[in-house]
Design a protein around this motif. Structure first.
Motif, PDB file in Angstrom:
ATOM      1  N   ILE A 100       0.843  -1.207   0.000  1.00 47.86           N
ATOM      2  CA  ILE A 100       0.000   0.000   0.000  1.00 47.86           C
ATOM      3  C   ILE A 100       0.878   1.257   0.000  1.00 47.86           C
ATOM      4  CG2 ILE A 100      -1.758   1.300   1.280  1.00 47.86           C
ATOM      5  CD1 ILE A 100      -2.801  -1.395   2.331  1.00 47.86           C
ATOM      6  N   ALA A 101       1.955   1.222   0.802  1.00 52.77           N
ATOM      7  CA  ALA A 101       2.859   2.380   0.860  1.00 52.77           C
ATOM      8  C   ALA A 101       3.465   2.676  -0.506  1.00 52.77           C
ATOM      9  CB  ALA A 101       3.962   2.129   1.887  1.00 52.77           C
ATOM     10  N   GLU A 102       3.712   1.600  -1.260  1.00 50.28           N
ATOM     11  CA  GLU A 102       4.304   1.788  -2.582  1.00 50.28           C
ATOM     12  C   GLU A 102       3.357   2.568  -3.512  1.00 50.28           C
ATOM     13  OE1 GLU A 102       5.664  -1.707  -5.178  1.00 50.28           O
ATOM     14  OE2 GLU A 102       7.371  -1.049  -3.977  1.00 50.28           O
ATOM     15  N   VAL A 110       1.385  11.193  -0.159  1.00 46.48           N
ATOM     16  CA  VAL A 110       1.680  11.661   1.199  1.00 46.48           C
ATOM     17  C   VAL A 110       3.150  12.071   1.242  1.00 46.48           C
ATOM     18  CG1 VAL A 110      -0.054  10.306   2.450  1.00 46.48           C
ATOM     19  CG2 VAL A 110       2.135   9.264   1.913  1.00 46.48           C
ATOM     20  N   PRO A 111       3.481  12.971   2.170  1.00 41.47           N
ATOM     21  CA  PRO A 111       4.886  13.362   2.282  1.00 41.47           C
ATOM     22  C   PRO A 111       5.743  12.160   2.689  1.00 41.47           C
ATOM     23  CG  PRO A 111       3.478  14.683   3.758  1.00 41.47           C
ATOM     24  CD  PRO A 111       2.611  13.651   3.143  1.00 41.47           C
ATOM     25  N   ARG A 112       7.003  12.146   2.280  1.00 42.68           N
ATOM     26  CA  ARG A 112       7.928  11.068   2.652  1.00 42.68           C
ATOM     27  C   ARG A 112       7.944  10.880   4.151  1.00 42.68           C
ATOM     28  NH1 ARG A 112      10.723   8.771  -1.145  1.00 42.68           N
ATOM     29  NH2 ARG A 112      12.391   7.569  -0.235  1.00 42.68           N
ATOM     30  N   GLY A 113       7.855   9.622   4.564  1.00 47.70           N
ATOM     31  CA  GLY A 113       7.895   9.353   6.000  1.00 47.70           C
ATOM     32  C   GLY A 113       6.517   9.259   6.633  1.00 47.70           C
ATOM     33  N   ALA A 114       5.510   9.769   5.922  1.00 48.22           N
ATOM     34  CA  ALA A 114       4.163   9.743   6.498  1.00 48.22           C
ATOM     35  C   ALA A 114       3.343   8.566   5.966  1.00 48.22           C
ATOM     36  CB  ALA A 114       3.438  11.059   6.197  1.00 48.22           C
ATOM     37  N   GLU A 115       4.007   7.697   5.165  1.00 54.10           N
ATOM     38  CA  GLU A 115       3.249   6.599   4.539  1.00 54.10           C
ATOM     39  C   GLU A 115       2.626   5.663   5.576  1.00 54.10           C
ATOM     40  OE1 GLU A 115       6.509   7.032   3.550  1.00 54.10           O
ATOM     41  OE2 GLU A 115       6.454   7.528   1.405  1.00 54.10           O
ATOM     42  N   ARG A 116       3.433   5.317   6.577  1.00 53.74           N
ATOM     43  CA  ARG A 116       2.982   4.333   7.559  1.00 53.74           C
ATOM     44  C   ARG A 116       1.660   4.757   8.204  1.00 53.74           C
ATOM     45  NH1 ARG A 116       3.890  -1.024   9.309  1.00 53.74           N
ATOM     46  NH2 ARG A 116       2.807  -1.147  11.291  1.00 53.74           N
ATOM     47  N   GLU A 117       1.627   6.013   8.568  1.00 55.04           N
ATOM     48  CA  GLU A 117       0.426   6.543   9.222  1.00 55.04           C
ATOM     49  C   GLU A 117      -0.806   6.389   8.326  1.00 55.04           C
ATOM     50  OE1 GLU A 117      -0.781  10.878  10.956  1.00 55.04           O
ATOM     51  OE2 GLU A 117       1.348  10.414  10.773  1.00 55.04           O
ATOM     52  N   ARG A 118      -0.617   6.720   7.061  1.00 56.32           N
ATOM     53  CA  ARG A 118      -1.722   6.639   6.106  1.00 56.32           C
ATOM     54  C   ARG A 118      -2.110   5.173   5.838  1.00 56.32           C
ATOM     55  NH1 ARG A 118      -6.307   7.811   4.140  1.00 56.32           N
ATOM     56  NH2 ARG A 118      -6.528   7.789   1.885  1.00 56.32           N
ATOM     57  N   VAL A 119      -1.111   4.279   5.815  1.00 54.49           N
ATOM     58  CA  VAL A 119      -1.393   2.855   5.628  1.00 54.49           C
ATOM     59  C   VAL A 119      -2.288   2.352   6.758  1.00 54.49           C
ATOM     60  CG1 VAL A 119      -0.355   0.540   5.729  1.00 54.49           C
ATOM     61  CG2 VAL A 119       0.657   2.285   4.249  1.00 54.49           C
ATOM     62  N   ALA A 130      -4.013  -2.523  12.648  1.00 48.37           N
ATOM     63  CA  ALA A 130      -2.768  -1.941  12.134  1.00 48.37           C
ATOM     64  C   ALA A 130      -1.659  -2.983  11.975  1.00 48.37           C
ATOM     65  CB  ALA A 130      -2.306  -0.824  13.069  1.00 48.37           C
ATOM     66  N   GLU A 131      -1.621  -3.980  12.887  1.00 46.01           N
ATOM     67  CA  GLU A 131      -0.538  -4.989  12.831  1.00 46.01           C
ATOM     68  C   GLU A 131      -0.533  -5.747  11.517  1.00 46.01           C
ATOM     69  OE1 GLU A 131      -2.636  -4.071  15.636  1.00 46.01           O
ATOM     70  OE2 GLU A 131      -2.991  -6.222  15.930  1.00 46.01           O
ATOM     71  N   HIS A 132      -1.693  -5.799  10.844  1.00 44.37           N
ATOM     72  CA  HIS A 132      -1.747  -6.570   9.600  1.00 44.37           C
ATOM     73  C   HIS A 132      -0.861  -5.972   8.511  1.00 44.37           C
ATOM     74  CE1 HIS A 132      -4.586  -9.000  11.530  1.00 44.37           C
ATOM     75  NE2 HIS A 132      -5.317  -9.358  10.495  1.00 44.37           N
ATOM     76  N   ALA A 133      -0.448  -4.742   8.699  1.00 39.35           N
ATOM     77  CA  ALA A 133       0.448  -4.102   7.732  1.00 39.35           C
ATOM     78  C   ALA A 133       1.735  -4.904   7.568  1.00 39.35           C
ATOM     79  CB  ALA A 133       0.766  -2.678   8.168  1.00 39.35           C
TER      80      ALA A 133
END
Ligand SMILES: Nc1ncnc2c1ncn2[C@@H]1O[C@H](COP(=O)(O)OP(=O)(O)OP(=O)(O)O)[C@@H](O)[C@H]1O
Ligand SMILES: [Mg+2]
Length: 254
Positions: A100-102, A110-119, A130-133
């Motif tokens: 998803i981040a890709e 999203v700005p670099r570094g903010a991908e995880r939050e959006r995922v 969230a752990e399923h990420a």
């Protein structure tokens, strides 16, 4: 906003889609596409995405000629696909969060570094923890994988979802939950669905209008309740009667 006129797709001598016209207005809304196997449903869906060779006819999105677009990226972003086969849709070697981040990165959403939050936000939106990420696709159930595929489609904030048998690979109880999800997302994200399904109960739930294809041609089109409960065409009646799960009375129109 998405409008096709007299779209024809040929494969050699086979006319898979024969002068089909359709209109998909701005969401939330749904257009169901039904018809026997081989009637051209998937090909029509692919033609709208310019993934099948359109021999003639026109496709417009917000008035713009889709078949003439040189830059397909914005269109492909606005119109996303969710398929039945989630095994094939997700790379087995990539954690779902990374997948998803890709997408977020490649569209610079999203700005670099903010991908995880959006995922995490996207996974939450489709009802996954969230752990399923951090899991790989094979570490998820079919229903969970389908949710990941939906989250990935939503990541680009699409306006249209082409859903090709999105719940057919799931068992009935999981199907019901994924359907609820589709219903909720449709309203929250104001999505327009083109829903291809053999399951008429699914079409009835998600689509105000339904179109019936036979040998690439539209044989019937109208409000879903009318098409399914009071069809004009014997062909539609046969399709309907082949499905035992349709309730006997039409539900109240929303
Ligand atoms: N890439 C292709 N090359 C040649 N023929 C194709 C191709 N894709 C589809 N067809 C043919 O076009 C017709 C319509 O196929 P399509 O997959 O659109 O049907 P469908 O309604 O989606 O069927 P199903 O319900 O089984 O998924 C069929 O006759 C099929 O064999
Ligand atoms: Mg198909």
């Amino acid at each position: 906003m998405l409008e096709a006129k007299d779209v024809t797709v040929r494969f050699g001598r086979t006319v898979a889609v024969d002068r089909v016209s359709l209109r998909l207005p701005d969401g939330p809304c749904g257009l169901g596409l039904i018809g026997e196997s081989g009637s051209g449903k998937t090909t029509l869906g692919r033609a709208l995405l310019r993934l099948a060779p359109v021999a003639s006819g026109s496709i417009r999105f917000d008035g713009e000629d889709v078949l003439a677009m040189r830059q397909l990226r914005p269109y492909r972003r606005a119109v996303q696909v969710v398929l039945q086969d989630t095994d094939g849709a997700l790379s087995p070697r990539m954690r779902v969060g990374t997948a998803i981040a890709e997408v977020l990165r490649s569209h610079r959403l999203v700005p670099r570094g903010a991908e995880r939050e959006r995922v995490v936000e996207l996974l939450t939106d489709v009802g996954l923890p969230a752990e399923h990420a951090d899991r790989y696709p094979h570490q998820l159930s079919g229903g969970q994988r389908q949710r990941v595929a939906i989250a990935r489609a939503l990541a680009v904030r699409p306006r249209v979802l082409v859903l090709d048998e999105p719940t057919s690979a799931l068992d009935v109880t999981v199907q019901a939950r994924v359907l609820e999800l589709f219903e909720r997302l449709r309203e929250e994200h104001r999505l327009a669905y083109l829903l291809i399904s053999h399951d008429l109960a699914v079409v009835e739930r998600l689509c105000e209008r339904t179109m019936v294809l036979r040998s690439g041609r539209v044989v019937e089109e109208g409000p879903t309740a009318q098409v399914l409960h009071d069809p004009r065409e014997p062909y539609t009646r046969r399709l309907r009667d082949a499905v035992p799960r349709l309730p006997a009375t039409p539900p109240a129109t929303p």
